[in-house]
Write a protein that holds these residues in place. Structure first.
Motif, PDB file in Angstrom:
ATOM      1  N   GLU A  28      -1.109  -7.425  -3.921  1.00  0.00           N
ATOM      2  CA  GLU A  28      -2.130  -6.695  -3.166  1.00  0.00           C
ATOM      3  C   GLU A  28      -1.802  -6.522  -1.688  1.00  0.00           C
ATOM      4  N   GLN A  74       1.514  -6.040  -0.514  1.00  0.00           N
ATOM      5  CA  GLN A  74       2.813  -5.413  -0.312  1.00  0.00           C
ATOM      6  C   GLN A  74       2.721  -3.988   0.233  1.00  0.00           C
ATOM      7  N   SER A  75       1.627  -3.305  -0.006  1.00  0.00           N
ATOM      8  CA  SER A  75       1.508  -1.914   0.453  1.00  0.00           C
ATOM      9  C   SER A  75       0.546  -1.760   1.642  1.00  0.00           C
ATOM     10  N   CYS A  88      -0.858  -0.875   5.081  1.00  0.00           N
ATOM     11  CA  CYS A  88      -0.404   0.130   6.051  1.00  0.00           C
ATOM     12  C   CYS A  88      -1.268   0.133   7.307  1.00  0.00           C
TER      13      CYS A  88
END
Length: 186
Positions: A25, A27-28, A30
């Motif tokens: 959850e 890792q992405s 932004c």
């Protein structure tokens, strides 16, 4: 470039670390995402003792700071309670960032005094070598460096062995020398 990590989007105290928790959850990510109460414990359970040390050292540092300049210890009676109920949550003014520091001079943002702490000499050197960090660092010794104009300090990694209680006190002293976050934002 966006800041990426955990914490309050309107932070005034930022710690920069090279790695994210090894959980799908995160890792992405932004942007800066506020944690919720209990989430630090979930990360500790999933990712182990290394992350527990990072969060513990972060909270211990906030509690070691001079209360004239920093008000974190006024929220709760112990650093453990602060870690669990406030650290990296909305309205905490704290952040743990996986992106490079975005340094803005006092001229660009005269009313916003952000403290920047880069965890680890290796991480600082990698940021400098990649040109993601342009700072005028003065190395005080093999472990600590400071750029007073940009309110930036490089310190040992947030781990009990690397950033012991004695070194936390030294870092707190360096932060006091920079002046706190209270001036200019109250």
């Amino acid at each position: 470039m966006n800041n990426i990590g955990f914490g309050d989007k309107d932070f005034s105290f930022a710690v920069y670390i090279a790695n994210k928790p090894n959980m799908l959850e995160y890792q992405s990510l932004c942007e800066v995402t506020s944690l919720v109460e209990g989430e630090i414990n979930v990360i500790n359970q999933a990712c182990g003792n290394g992350w527990r040390k990072v969060f513990n050292v972060y909270a211990k540092l906030l509690y070691a700071l001079d209360k004239k300049h920093f008000d974190y210890s006024e929220n709760t009676p112990t650093w453990q309670n602060y870690r669990d109920k406030y650290l990296l949550q909305s309205q905490s003014k704290t952040a743990l960032l996986f992106s490079p520091p975005q340094l803005m001079s006092n001229i660009e943002m005269p009313n916003k005094k952000i403290v920047h702490i880069v965890c680890g000499k290796g991480h600082a050197k990698a940021l400098i070598n990649s040109s993601n960090l342009v700072a005028n660092l003065i190395w005080l010794d093999d472990e600590f460096a400071i750029d007073k104009e940009n309110r930036l300090i490089v310190c040992p990694y947030f781990d009990y062995r690397q950033l012991s209680n004695i070194k936390i006190e030294r870092l707190a002293g360096l932060l006091s020398d920079l002046g706190g976050i209270r001036e200019g934002i109250e």
